[in-house]
Design an enzyme around this catalytic site. Structure first.
Site, PDB file in Angstrom:
ATOM      1  N   HIS A  66     128.823  16.397  90.981  1.00  0.00           N
ATOM      2  CA  HIS A  66     129.894  17.325  90.614  1.00  0.00           C
ATOM      3  C   HIS A  66     131.217  16.571  90.762  1.00  0.00           C
ATOM      4  CE1 HIS A  66     132.184  21.298  91.777  1.00  0.00           C
ATOM      5  NE2 HIS A  66     132.595  20.794  90.624  1.00  0.00           N
ATOM      6  N   GLY A 106     134.249  22.946 101.332  1.00  0.00           N
ATOM      7  CA  GLY A 106     133.091  23.772 101.638  1.00  0.00           C
ATOM      8  C   GLY A 106     133.500  24.911 102.551  1.00  0.00           C
ATOM      9  N   MET A 155     132.417  28.018  88.929  1.00  0.00           N
ATOM     10  CA  MET A 155     132.810  27.884  90.333  1.00  0.00           C
ATOM     11  C   MET A 155     133.018  29.273  90.941  1.00  0.00           C
ATOM     12  SD  MET A 155     132.798  24.705  91.166  1.00  0.00           S
ATOM     13  CE  MET A 155     133.465  24.891  92.823  1.00  0.00           C
TER      14      MET A 155
HETATM   15  C1  DX5 Z   1     133.492  22.819  96.728  1.00  0.00           C
HETATM   16  C2  DX5 Z   1     132.239  22.085  96.369  1.00  0.00           C
HETATM   17  C3  DX5 Z   1     130.989  22.729  96.832  1.00  0.00           C
HETATM   18  C4  DX5 Z   1     130.863  22.899  98.318  1.00  0.00           C
HETATM   19  C5  DX5 Z   1     130.159  24.200  98.515  1.00  0.00           C
HETATM   20  O1  DX5 Z   1     134.533  22.357  95.954  1.00  0.00           O
HETATM   21  O2  DX5 Z   1     132.141  21.923  94.968  1.00  0.00           O
HETATM   22  O3  DX5 Z   1     129.839  22.086  96.287  1.00  0.00           O
HETATM   23  O4  DX5 Z   1     130.133  21.909  98.968  1.00  0.00           O
HETATM   24  O5  DX5 Z   1     130.155  24.490  99.845  1.00  0.00           O
HETATM   25  P1  DX5 Z   1     129.792  25.949 100.389  1.00  0.00           P
HETATM   26  O6  DX5 Z   1     128.367  26.226  99.949  1.00  0.00           O
HETATM   27  O7  DX5 Z   1     129.953  25.822 101.844  1.00  0.00           O
HETATM   28  O8  DX5 Z   1     130.756  26.924  99.758  1.00  0.00           O
HETATM   29 ZN    ZN Z   2     130.200  21.187  94.182  1.00  0.00          ZN
END
Ligand code: DX5
Ligand code: ZN
Length: 224
Positions: free
Chosen positions: A65, A143, A136
């Site tokens: 990503h 995260g 998204m």
């Molecule tokens: C955020 C990332 C996600 C992140 C998701 O910008 O793209 O992939 O790791 O983390 P969680 O599951 O904790 O929301």
């Molecule tokens: Zn991601």
């Protein structure tokens, strides 16, 4: 429709990544690798060399990503080194059609991502070209943020568009996916789920992956 669970290692222990990946490898479909450049998003994760090493060493398929500017160039490099899937943000690409075809030419699946404020219409003409759409469910960058349920209308909108395609196009959600939210996203039409903190903050990451999968599969088979 197949359900795929793609744990994000963003919140895993970066000093022990091989071990962190090994914990979930058997139960996961792909490992989700978040690449951030501190330009497109206000956070930095890996430079290209570090990310390449993770991709090459990973025992299962990698879902990259890219949250980077200059993605029309960088996206091709990630496809070249053997990523299974390379997802770029439409907000960062100047020539998305060319990028999609370059990624696919190198044998990778091409994904296009939209941020929470980006409407589905912006990618309408790309949906039948890509292999995955990522909606998204948080602002990209970090995260552990809360799931944005108000993005579900967009997920359903993409699902409706995918239903009229004969190609195998995955619909991914990323951000705040947990045992509390995965059924909501499945109901809206997602089939591919990124889970970062839900998996890596769990005392048993593998079991959490299995639990998330069971919830999504059950929701799919017994819609309520
Ligand atoms: C955020 C990332 C996600 C992140 C998701 O910008 O793209 O992939 O790791 O983390 P969680 O599951 O904790 O929301
Ligand atoms: Zn991601």
């Amino acid at each position: 429709m197949d359900i795929r669970i793609t744990p994000s290692i963003l919140n895993a222990d970066f000093d022990n990544l091989a071990n962190e990946i090994a914990k979930v490898a058997e139960d996961s479909d792909l490992i989700h690798l978040d690449v951030m450049d501190n330009i497109f998003v206000p956070n930095f994760t890996f430079d290209f060399n570090t990310a390449s090493k993770i991709i090459v060493d990973c025992p299962i398929d990698i879902d990259v990503h890219l949250m980077v500017a200059d993605v029309d160039r960088i996206g091709i490099e990630y496809a070249e080194i053997g990523s299974t899937s390379v997802t770029f943000h439409i907000e960062a690409s100047e020539n998305p059609k060319k990028l999609i075809s370059e990624i696919q030419k190198h044998g990778a699946r091409a994904g296009v991502a939209i941020k929470p404020n980006t409407p589905v219409e912006v990618i309408s003409d790309l949906i039948d070209l890509v292999d995955m759409v990522l909606v998204m469910t948080v602002e990209p960058g970090f995260g552990g943020q809360s799931f944005m349920e108000n993005q579900m209308a967009k997920v359903s909108q993409v699902r409706a568009a995918l239903n009229s395609s004969t190609r195998d196009i995955w619909l991914q959600v990323d951000g705040g996916i947990s045992t509390e939210t995965i059924e909501i996203a499945t109901r809206a039409g997602a089939d591919t789920f990124v889970a970062g903190s839900a998996v890596y903050k769990s005392p048993d990451p593998a079991q959490m992956v299995r639990k998330l999968r069971a919830l999504a599969v059950n929701q799919l088979n017994n819609p309520k």
